[in-house]
Design a protein around this motif. Structure first.
Motif, mmCIF file in Angstrom:
data_model
loop_
_atom_site.group_PDB
_atom_site.id
_atom_site.type_symbol
_atom_site.label_atom_id
_atom_site.label_comp_id
_atom_site.label_asym_id
_atom_site.label_seq_id
_atom_site.Cartn_x
_atom_site.Cartn_y
_atom_site.Cartn_z
ATOM 1 N N VAL A 108 -15.349 0.554 -2.058
ATOM 2 C CA VAL A 108 -14.269 -0.313 -1.732
ATOM 3 C C VAL A 108 -14.889 -1.370 -1.161
ATOM 4 C CG1 VAL A 108 -13.814 0.993 0.452
ATOM 5 C CG2 VAL A 108 -12.118 -0.696 -0.568
ATOM 6 N N THR A 109 -14.090 -2.627 -1.382
ATOM 7 C CA THR A 109 -14.457 -3.908 -0.318
ATOM 8 C C THR A 109 -13.049 -4.432 -0.029
ATOM 9 O OG1 THR A 109 -15.673 -6.072 -0.302
ATOM 10 C CG2 THR A 109 -14.835 -5.519 -2.107
ATOM 11 N N ILE A 110 -13.082 -5.331 1.005
ATOM 12 C CA ILE A 110 -11.900 -5.887 1.413
ATOM 13 C C ILE A 110 -12.148 -7.403 1.517
ATOM 14 C CG2 ILE A 110 -10.175 -6.039 3.350
ATOM 15 C CD1 ILE A 110 -10.522 -3.252 4.023
ATOM 16 N N GLY A 111 -11.242 -8.178 0.796
ATOM 17 C CA GLY A 111 -11.413 -9.459 1.098
ATOM 18 C C GLY A 111 -10.060 -10.256 0.463
ATOM 19 N N SER A 112 -10.177 -11.644 0.498
ATOM 20 C CA SER A 112 -9.240 -12.284 0.015
ATOM 21 C C SER A 112 -8.637 -12.191 -1.154
ATOM 22 C CB SER A 112 -9.550 -13.896 0.072
ATOM 23 O OG SER A 112 -8.850 -14.569 -0.627
ATOM 24 N N ILE A 113 -7.396 -11.960 -1.450
ATOM 25 C CA ILE A 113 -6.773 -11.617 -2.782
ATOM 26 C C ILE A 113 -7.178 -12.807 -3.803
ATOM 27 C CG2 ILE A 113 -4.654 -11.395 -4.117
ATOM 28 C CD1 ILE A 113 -3.187 -10.739 -1.676
ATOM 29 N N ALA A 114 -7.136 -14.147 -3.602
ATOM 30 C CA ALA A 114 -7.481 -15.197 -4.273
ATOM 31 C C ALA A 114 -9.046 -15.220 -4.909
ATOM 32 C CB ALA A 114 -7.181 -16.590 -3.875
ATOM 33 N N VAL A 115 -9.986 -14.914 -3.750
ATOM 34 C CA VAL A 115 -11.328 -14.913 -4.053
ATOM 35 C C VAL A 115 -11.592 -13.770 -4.915
ATOM 36 C CG1 VAL A 115 -13.419 -14.536 -3.323
ATOM 37 C CG2 VAL A 115 -11.892 -15.945 -2.068
ATOM 38 N N SER A 116 -11.250 -12.634 -4.657
ATOM 39 C CA SER A 116 -11.265 -11.220 -5.516
ATOM 40 C C SER A 116 -10.900 -11.273 -6.589
ATOM 41 C CB SER A 116 -10.703 -10.116 -4.751
ATOM 42 O OG SER A 116 -11.233 -9.725 -3.356
ATOM 43 N N SER A 117 -9.535 -11.690 -7.035
ATOM 44 C CA SER A 117 -9.115 -12.062 -8.339
ATOM 45 C C SER A 117 -10.016 -13.187 -9.155
ATOM 46 C CB SER A 117 -7.697 -12.594 -8.362
ATOM 47 O OG SER A 117 -6.952 -11.773 -7.409
ATOM 48 N N GLN A 118 -10.318 -14.040 -8.572
ATOM 49 C CA GLN A 118 -11.103 -14.918 -9.571
ATOM 50 C C GLN A 118 -12.630 -14.440 -9.845
ATOM 51 O OE1 GLN A 118 -10.934 -19.154 -8.809
ATOM 52 N NE2 GLN A 118 -13.314 -19.270 -9.221
ATOM 53 N N LYS A 119 -13.351 -13.677 -9.069
ATOM 54 C CA LYS A 119 -14.543 -12.973 -8.977
ATOM 55 C C LYS A 119 -14.304 -11.873 -10.280
ATOM 56 C CE LYS A 119 -16.891 -15.544 -6.649
ATOM 57 N NZ LYS A 119 -18.075 -16.488 -7.293
ATOM 58 N N ILE A 120 -13.358 -11.139 -10.092
ATOM 59 C CA ILE A 120 -13.007 -10.064 -11.093
ATOM 60 C C ILE A 120 -12.912 -10.710 -12.569
ATOM 61 C CG2 ILE A 120 -11.274 -8.259 -11.770
ATOM 62 C CD1 ILE A 120 -10.908 -7.633 -8.848
ATOM 63 N N ARG A 121 -12.197 -11.819 -12.545
ATOM 64 C CA ARG A 121 -12.091 -12.438 -14.018
ATOM 65 C C ARG A 121 -13.243 -12.935 -14.462
ATOM 66 N NH1 ARG A 121 -7.477 -14.258 -11.306
ATOM 67 N NH2 ARG A 121 -8.339 -16.504 -10.984
ATOM 68 N N GLU A 122 -13.852 -13.668 -13.584
ATOM 69 C CA GLU A 122 -15.316 -14.123 -13.965
ATOM 70 C C GLU A 122 -16.303 -13.172 -14.370
ATOM 71 O OE1 GLU A 122 -16.811 -16.668 -10.642
ATOM 72 O OE2 GLU A 122 -15.367 -18.110 -10.763
ATOM 73 N N MET A 123 -16.342 -12.009 -13.718
ATOM 74 C CA MET A 123 -17.202 -11.150 -13.988
ATOM 75 C C MET A 123 -16.677 -10.162 -15.165
ATOM 76 S SD MET A 123 -18.332 -10.101 -10.307
ATOM 77 C CE MET A 123 -19.613 -9.064 -10.681
ATOM 78 N N GLU A 124 -15.661 -10.317 -15.766
ATOM 79 C CA GLU A 124 -14.660 -9.652 -16.731
ATOM 80 C C GLU A 124 -14.488 -8.071 -16.412
ATOM 81 O OE1 GLU A 124 -17.159 -10.393 -20.398
ATOM 82 O OE2 GLU A 124 -16.209 -12.532 -20.580
ATOM 83 N N LEU A 125 -14.192 -7.889 -15.203
ATOM 84 C CA LEU A 125 -14.242 -6.567 -14.788
ATOM 85 C C LEU A 125 -12.825 -5.981 -14.462
ATOM 86 C CD1 LEU A 125 -16.788 -6.613 -11.937
ATOM 87 C CD2 LEU A 125 -16.885 -5.458 -14.284
ATOM 88 N N ASP A 126 -11.625 -6.930 -15.100
ATOM 89 C CA ASP A 126 -10.212 -6.675 -15.085
ATOM 90 C C ASP A 126 -9.878 -5.095 -15.331
ATOM 91 O OD1 ASP A 126 -8.818 -9.421 -14.733
ATOM 92 O OD2 ASP A 126 -10.607 -9.435 -15.872
ATOM 93 N N ASP A 127 -10.676 -4.526 -16.451
ATOM 94 C CA ASP A 127 -10.383 -3.253 -17.132
ATOM 95 C C ASP A 127 -11.005 -2.162 -16.024
ATOM 96 O OD1 ASP A 127 -8.914 -4.174 -18.915
ATOM 97 O OD2 ASP A 127 -10.614 -4.174 -20.474
ATOM 98 N N GLU A 128 -11.857 -2.449 -15.035
ATOM 99 C CA GLU A 128 -12.723 -1.734 -14.150
ATOM 100 C C GLU A 128 -11.980 -1.432 -12.776
ATOM 101 O OE1 GLU A 128 -17.055 -1.200 -14.817
ATOM 102 O OE2 GLU A 128 -16.567 -2.642 -16.301
ATOM 103 N N LEU A 129 -11.656 -2.736 -12.192
ATOM 104 C CA LEU A 129 -11.280 -3.061 -10.779
ATOM 105 C C LEU A 129 -9.972 -3.053 -10.645
ATOM 106 C CD1 LEU A 129 -14.803 -4.774 -9.656
ATOM 107 C CD2 LEU A 129 -14.222 -2.221 -9.762
ATOM 108 N N ARG A 130 -9.444 -2.867 -9.389
ATOM 109 C CA ARG A 130 -7.980 -3.375 -9.290
ATOM 110 C C ARG A 130 -7.893 -3.576 -7.606
ATOM 111 N NH1 ARG A 130 -3.063 -0.458 -8.319
ATOM 112 N NH2 ARG A 130 -3.431 1.813 -7.323
ATOM 113 N N ILE A 131 -6.763 -4.695 -7.417
ATOM 114 C CA ILE A 131 -6.705 -4.775 -5.960
ATOM 115 C C ILE A 131 -5.662 -4.221 -5.544
ATOM 116 C CG2 ILE A 131 -5.823 -6.867 -4.232
ATOM 117 C CD1 ILE A 131 -7.168 -8.663 -6.297
ATOM 118 N N LEU A 132 -5.412 -3.327 -4.532
ATOM 119 C CA LEU A 132 -4.568 -2.338 -3.981
ATOM 120 C C LEU A 132 -3.487 -3.352 -3.544
ATOM 121 C CD1 LEU A 132 -6.588 0.499 -2.701
ATOM 122 C CD2 LEU A 132 -5.397 0.367 -4.961
ATOM 123 N N PRO A 133 -2.238 -2.985 -3.164
ATOM 124 C CA PRO A 133 -1.094 -3.785 -2.711
ATOM 125 C C PRO A 133 -1.064 -3.838 -1.177
ATOM 126 C CG PRO A 133 -0.526 -1.486 -3.555
ATOM 127 C CD PRO A 133 -1.651 -1.527 -3.862
#
Length: 260
Positions: A184-209
């Motif tokens: 787990v890592t904790i960070g900004s929603i916006a930064v994490s979302s963008q990095k996940i998209r850029e790294m094409e990890l949408d199917d592997e990682l998710r941001i908890l609510p």
């Protein structure tokens, strides 16, 4: 004769009025904003090419809403702060720490709230456990990845007595979580979302609510900027109005979606 004198007086008044206005218009300089040149999606790009959520937000507030001509520059963060401290540039958007308030004046209103949330691997033990129990103490059951130099994160870990490992940046943490080396890592929603998209990890990682904390960004204006108090009063009045009518939250939502 009287009519000629009256016309002459009116013409003289118009010329005098123009002379009074013209120097002000010609000498008025734009309000000079500066941002971190390497903090996507909030701000990225050097010099006049800076782009992102914060430059777009401030351009709208200053130019579109307040009628103030503004320029926007991107510098490395240390240089950006120094440029406002020295008075070379007028303002930046960040957390109003006591150290920064030694050389700047802060808006009373919060311009942008950066929410901090956990990122986990989908279906992992960390995903299941932290979804059920998001308490900070539960993070100690997992391998936590923290960004080196992240002031908010390091303070959060220390305050909650959380053990952690460090990585150079968000991308490195996300990569290790996707490979099972970190949980787990904790960070900004916006930064994490963008990095996940850029790294094409949408199917592997998710941001908890659950939100573990936030950073409240205000507008910091250099103490060397003329009429800073009057400017901040106008700025705060605008933000209060936009929060009341809902236009600020809508604007920020639109700017976030633009970065996707």
């Amino acid at each position: 004769m009287k009519e000629m004198l009256l016309k002459y007086a009116q013409l003289s008044f118009m010329i005098a009025s123009a002379l009074l206005v013209m120097p002000l218009s010609l000498s008025a300089e734009p309000f000079k904003m500066v941002y971190n040149s390497d903090w996507p999606p909030f701000s990225v790009g050097t010099g006049n090419s800076v782009d992102g959520i914060l430059p777009d937000l401030l351009q709208h507030l200053l130019a579109n809403r307040m009628g103030i001509e503004a320029t926007h520059k991107g510098y490395p963060w240390k240089r950006a702060q120094h440029s406002v401290k020295s008075g070379k540039l007028d303002a930046l958007v960040t957390v109003p720490t006591s150290q920064r308030l030694e050389w700047s004046k802060s808006s009373e209103s919060i311009v942008y709230l950066v929410e901090m949330r956990a990122v986990v691997k989908r279906g992992s033990k960390a995903d299941q456990a932290l979804s059920a129990n998001p308490d900070a103490a539960a993070l100690n059951d997992f391998k936590v990845c923290e960004i080196l130099g992240n002031g908010w994160g390091l303070n959060f870990m220390k305050t909650n007595s959380i053990r952690y490992n460090t990585a150079s940046d968000t991308s490195r943490c996300l990569d290790m979580i996707s490979k099972g080396r970190m949980d787990v890592t904790i960070g900004s929603i916006a930064v994490s979302s963008q990095k996940i998209r850029e790294m094409e990890l949408d199917d592997e990682l998710r941001i908890l609510p659950n939100t573990y904390g936030s950073m409240a960004f205000t507008l910091l204006v250099s103490k060397k900027t003329p009429e800073a108090d009057e400017f901040l009063k106008r700025f705060d009045d605008l933000i209060a109005q936009m929060k009341a009518d809902g236009s600020l939250s809508k604007l920020i939502a639109d700017l976030r979606s633009k970065q996707r």
